[in-house]
Write a protein that holds these residues in place. Structure first.
Motif, PDB file in Angstrom:
ATOM      1  N   LYS A 204      44.577  30.224  83.901  1.00  0.00           N
ATOM      2  CA  LYS A 204      44.473  29.682  82.550  1.00  0.00           C
ATOM      3  C   LYS A 204      43.571  30.616  81.732  1.00  0.00           C
ATOM      4  O   LYS A 204      43.043  31.603  82.241  1.00  0.00           O
ATOM      5  CB  LYS A 204      43.894  28.263  82.566  1.00  0.00           C
ATOM      6  N   GLU A 207      38.168  30.130  75.930  1.00  0.00           N
ATOM      7  CA  GLU A 207      37.653  30.870  74.773  1.00  0.00           C
ATOM      8  C   GLU A 207      36.182  31.232  74.921  1.00  0.00           C
ATOM      9  O   GLU A 207      35.732  32.221  74.343  1.00  0.00           O
ATOM     10  CB  GLU A 207      37.845  30.061  73.484  1.00  0.00           C
ATOM     11  N   TYR A 216      43.702  27.465  77.058  1.00  0.00           N
ATOM     12  CA  TYR A 216      45.157  27.574  76.942  1.00  0.00           C
ATOM     13  C   TYR A 216      45.769  27.560  78.334  1.00  0.00           C
ATOM     14  O   TYR A 216      45.249  28.171  79.268  1.00  0.00           O
ATOM     15  CB  TYR A 216      45.560  28.872  76.236  1.00  0.00           C
ATOM     16  N   THR A 218      49.850  25.957  80.167  1.00  0.00           N
ATOM     17  CA  THR A 218      51.274  25.768  79.910  1.00  0.00           C
ATOM     18  C   THR A 218      51.649  24.297  79.862  1.00  0.00           C
ATOM     19  O   THR A 218      51.003  23.439  80.445  1.00  0.00           O
ATOM     20  CB  THR A 218      52.124  26.441  81.006  1.00  0.00           C
ATOM     21  N   VAL A 223      53.199  27.283  75.486  1.00  0.00           N
ATOM     22  CA  VAL A 223      51.746  27.293  75.644  1.00  0.00           C
ATOM     23  C   VAL A 223      51.190  25.953  75.180  1.00  0.00           C
ATOM     24  O   VAL A 223      51.601  25.420  74.139  1.00  0.00           O
ATOM     25  CB  VAL A 223      51.127  28.439  74.820  1.00  0.00           C
ATOM     26  N   GLN A 224      50.253  25.406  75.932  1.00  0.00           N
ATOM     27  CA  GLN A 224      49.565  24.179  75.526  1.00  0.00           C
ATOM     28  C   GLN A 224      48.111  24.507  75.238  1.00  0.00           C
ATOM     29  O   GLN A 224      47.423  25.106  76.066  1.00  0.00           O
ATOM     30  CB  GLN A 224      49.650  23.109  76.617  1.00  0.00           C
ATOM     31  N   TYR A 225      47.656  24.097  74.064  1.00  0.00           N
ATOM     32  CA  TYR A 225      46.273  24.338  73.641  1.00  0.00           C
ATOM     33  C   TYR A 225      45.439  23.104  73.928  1.00  0.00           C
ATOM     34  O   TYR A 225      45.832  21.981  73.620  1.00  0.00           O
ATOM     35  CB  TYR A 225      46.242  24.654  72.147  1.00  0.00           C
ATOM     36  N   ARG A 226      44.284  23.323  74.534  1.00  0.00           N
ATOM     37  CA  ARG A 226      43.353  22.228  74.829  1.00  0.00           C
ATOM     38  C   ARG A 226      42.113  22.432  73.976  1.00  0.00           C
ATOM     39  O   ARG A 226      41.296  23.311  74.236  1.00  0.00           O
ATOM     40  CB  ARG A 226      42.993  22.240  76.315  1.00  0.00           C
ATOM     41  N   LEU A 251      49.239  33.123  70.186  1.00  0.00           N
ATOM     42  CA  LEU A 251      48.478  31.896  69.971  1.00  0.00           C
ATOM     43  C   LEU A 251      48.940  31.125  68.748  1.00  0.00           C
ATOM     44  O   LEU A 251      48.692  29.918  68.637  1.00  0.00           O
ATOM     45  CB  LEU A 251      46.992  32.237  69.822  1.00  0.00           C
ATOM     46  N   LEU A 254      52.446  29.771  69.970  1.00  0.00           N
ATOM     47  CA  LEU A 254      52.278  29.076  71.253  1.00  0.00           C
ATOM     48  C   LEU A 254      53.424  29.402  72.217  1.00  0.00           C
ATOM     49  O   LEU A 254      54.048  28.534  72.824  1.00  0.00           O
ATOM     50  CB  LEU A 254      52.145  27.561  71.045  1.00  0.00           C
ATOM     51  N   TYR A 256      54.630  32.417  75.396  1.00  0.00           N
ATOM     52  CA  TYR A 256      54.092  33.400  76.334  1.00  0.00           C
ATOM     53  C   TYR A 256      55.225  34.004  77.148  1.00  0.00           C
ATOM     54  O   TYR A 256      56.343  33.463  77.217  1.00  0.00           O
ATOM     55  CB  TYR A 256      53.055  32.774  77.264  1.00  0.00           C
TER      56      TYR A 256
END
Length: 355
Positions: A204, A207, A216, A218, A223-226, A251, A254, A256
């Motif tokens: 994963k 930041e 980030y 999947t 892409v899944q942003y947390r 980004l 989203l 990849y």
């Protein structure tokens, strides 16, 4: 004594005349009683903003003239506000002494995002015109407001540093040690890349070193942003077997892509930094500041160095036979202290400011 009294009376009379004369000159201007309206655009009109034409005109406003009962210069201010707030916190956009104004795509997009609209989603803002004159005690007047529909685009994507974490990486599941960065595109902040060695079972991206969010991962093929640690934990970017992979992430969109790397795996004895950034003059090109080779991936190098403003390149094995820069040219660097990372497989580099 009589003479002093006469002088006093004269002063009082003159002062009174001056005061009366100046009171007459204080013009209290009131605008027309009738409401004034915005002529164009019509309320409910829709605009989709295009990031490829930032300097084009996106919105042309025209409105009725306001009369203050005497010839005077009227200043009109275009104001935006969050819809349904009755202009509790209006934002001044532009001013004009005429009855029209134009706003570019970039200007309108920035204000739309500032007022809380979401990129790619149609939202609404309220618009009105405020009229004023420069005369003391004059009364401002506002037009009948309208509501317009806007679909903004995402502005310049912020610079984000991303670090590897997970069983496929040197850090394992630690967010405090051995977290290697991936490499941001020098022209498009939303695009980042990494080519290198991974163990199996994936990884994963975080930041900030020491924190599990923002992160980030999947969600299927996307892409899944947390954003926070209370959000759903995303899945890993997959590495089904140990080996070298090329990874790309966008980004903003989203998306990849991860594929096995099949390029050359040339191993270098040393990688060094050279350039005017080391000394502030050309003598720095004769120097070699060694970088430290990763024990996890022999193609990843790092050094922490204070640099002067100037130019630099990376050199292999202490000579100039093999070197890397910015598309073959010199790398331009601002003064500062950095963790400098370099990947000799694809020539990508990162400068991460450090205390």
């Amino acid at each position: 004594m009589k003479l002093i009294y006469k002088i006093f009376i004269a002063v009082v009379l003159l002062t009174g005349f001056w005061s009366c004369e100046n009171e007459e000159n204080l013009m209290i201007l009131e605008p027309q009683a009738a409401a004034f309206s915005i002529i164009t655009p019509e309320t409910g009109s829709s605009t989709i903003l295009n990031k490829d034409t930032p300097n084009n005109t996106a919105l042309t406003l025209t409105w009725e003239k306001v009369s203050y009962g005497t010839p005077t210069i009227v200043t009109y201010t275009v104001q935006f506000a969050v819809s349904n707030t009755e202009f509790a916190a209006p934002v001044d956009i532009t001013t004009s002494t005429g009855t029209h104004a134009t706003i570019t795509v970039a200007e309108l997009n920035a204000k739309a995002l500032e007022l809380g609209l979401t990129a790619g989603v149609e939202g609404t803002i309220d618009v009105r015109i405020k009229s004023t004159v420069g005369t003391t005690l004059s009364e401002p007047k506002t037009s009948t407001p309208i509501t317009i529909n806007l679909t903004p685009y995402r502005g310049v994507f912020p610079r984000v540093d991303l670090f590897l974490v997970g069983p496929g990486t040197a850090a394992g599941w630690s967010v405090t040690s051995n977290n290697m960065p991936i490499y941001r595109d020098p022209k498009e902040n939303a695009k980042q890349y990494y080519t290198g060695y991974f163990n199996k079972d994936g990884f994963k991206l975080i930041e900030q070193i020491g924190f599990w969010a923002p992160a980030y991962g999947t969600n299927g093929a996307k892409v899944q942003y947390r954003a926070t640690e209370s959000d759903t934990d995303p899945g890993v970017f997959p590495t089904t077997a140990a080996g070298y992979y090329s990874f790309e992430i966008n980004l903003e969109e989203l998306t990849y892509k991860i594929t096995p790397y099949a390029g050359p795996l040339t191993t270098y004895t040393t990688i060094t930094v050279a350039g005017s950034v080391l000394t502030g003059d050309d003598t720095g090109w004769d120097m070699n500041v060694p970088m430290v080779q990763s024990t996890f991936d022999a193609h990843i190098w790092k050094v922490t160095q204070t640099l002067k403003a100037g130019k630099m390149k990376f050199k292999a094995n202490g000579g100039w036979d093999t070197s890397w820069g910015d598309n073959g040219g010199d790398i331009i660097v601002e003064a500062g202290k950095y963790d400098i990372w370099f990947n000799d497989l694809d020539g990508r580099y990162m400068f991460i400011p450090t205390p």
